[in-house]
Design an enzyme around this catalytic site. Structure first.
Site, short mmCIF file in Angstrom:
data_model
loop_
_atom_site.label_atom_id
_atom_site.label_comp_id
_atom_site.label_asym_id
_atom_site.label_seq_id
_atom_site.Cartn_x
_atom_site.Cartn_y
_atom_site.Cartn_z
CB CYS A 117 29.19 -14.65 -50.97
SG CYS A 117 30.08 -14.19 -49.77
CG ASN A 125 25.59 -20.96 -43.25
OD1 ASN A 125 25.68 -22.32 -43.33
ND2 ASN A 125 24.93 -20.61 -44.13
CD GLU A 141 32.30 -20.08 -48.19
OE1 GLU A 141 31.64 -19.57 -47.28
OE2 GLU A 141 31.93 -19.89 -49.52
CB CYS A 198 33.69 -16.10 -49.09
SG CYS A 198 32.85 -16.02 -47.54
CD GLU A 251 21.22 -17.96 -42.24
OE1 GLU A 251 20.27 -17.87 -41.64
OE2 GLU A 251 21.71 -18.00 -43.38
O1 LIG Z 1 29.70 -19.70 -50.36
C1 LIG Z 1 28.58 -19.48 -49.45
C2 LIG Z 1 27.39 -18.87 -49.95
C3 LIG Z 1 26.41 -18.27 -48.85
N1 LIG Z 1 26.79 -18.83 -47.49
C4 LIG Z 1 25.81 -18.53 -46.58
C5 LIG Z 1 25.37 -17.03 -46.12
C6 LIG Z 1 24.08 -17.23 -45.49
O2 LIG Z 1 24.14 -17.84 -44.43
C7 LIG Z 1 23.38 -18.25 -46.56
C8 LIG Z 1 22.72 -17.54 -47.70
O3 LIG Z 1 23.35 -16.51 -48.41
O4 LIG Z 1 24.42 -18.87 -46.96
C9 LIG Z 1 27.94 -19.36 -47.10
O5 LIG Z 1 28.20 -19.49 -45.95
N2 LIG Z 1 28.87 -19.64 -48.14
ZN LIG Z 2 30.61 -15.89 -48.11
#
Ligand SMILES: O=c1ccn([C@H]2C[C@H](O)[C@@H](CO)O2)c(=O)[nH]1
Ligand SMILES: [Zn+2]
Length: 132
Positions: free
Chosen positions: A86, A42, A55, A89, A44
């Site tokens: 989420c 991820n 994902e 995704c 940000e």
């Molecule tokens: O399945 C998931 C759930 C959350 N996040 C990330 C998004 C954000 O950077 C952090 C908190 O939501 O986690 C993912 O990458 N995948």
């Molecule tokens: Zn997601």
């Protein structure tokens, strides 16, 4: 490559997470039908909504390299239960994977939940729904 090896790839991807805001690191790894592996974390942003989940990072990396046949996707985070992707995704996975692509959700404790894309988002909205 077996499921445990794919989970290890997802864990190594997780180490690259760019998460100055949530501090919540997520890793994903795709096993393609030709045996290649694509990893994602991820990423940000100070404009929070611009965040890209692990994902989607992995899937966009694969598609942008011309690799579209996903056999399995593993996702890992430091969660109490196997990390639940989420809604965004789930929608993207539904479109860019097959209904029978294996989805392996896990956590650092080693809990594993395996399901299919169809089970991850039953009744997903698809391009066919736009046909009259
Ligand atoms: O399945 C998931 C759930 C959350 N996040 C990330 C998004 C954000 O950077 C952090 C908190 O939501 O986690 C993912 O990458 N995948
Ligand atoms: Zn997601």
């Amino acid at each position: 490559m077996n499921i445990n090896a794919l989970i290890e790839e997802a864990k190594s991807a997780r180490e690259r997470a760019y998460v100055p805001y949530s501090k919540f690191k997520v890793g994903a790894a795709l096993l393609m039908r030709d045996g290649k592996v694509f990893k994602g974390c991820n990423i940000e942003n100070a404009s929070y909504g611009m965040t890209n989940c692990a994902e989607r990072t992995a899937l966009f990396k694969a598609y942008s390299e011309g690799e579209t046949e996903v056999e399995a996707i593993a996702v890992v985070a430091d969660t109490d239960r196997p990390v639940p992707p989420c809604g965004a995704c789930r929608q993207v996975i539904s479109e860019l994977c097959s209904k029978d692509t294996k989805v392996i959700l896990t956590n650092l404790k080693g809990d594993i939940q395996q399901l299919t894309v169809e089970e991850l988002l039953p009744g997903a909205f698809t391009a066919e729904d736009m046909n009259e």
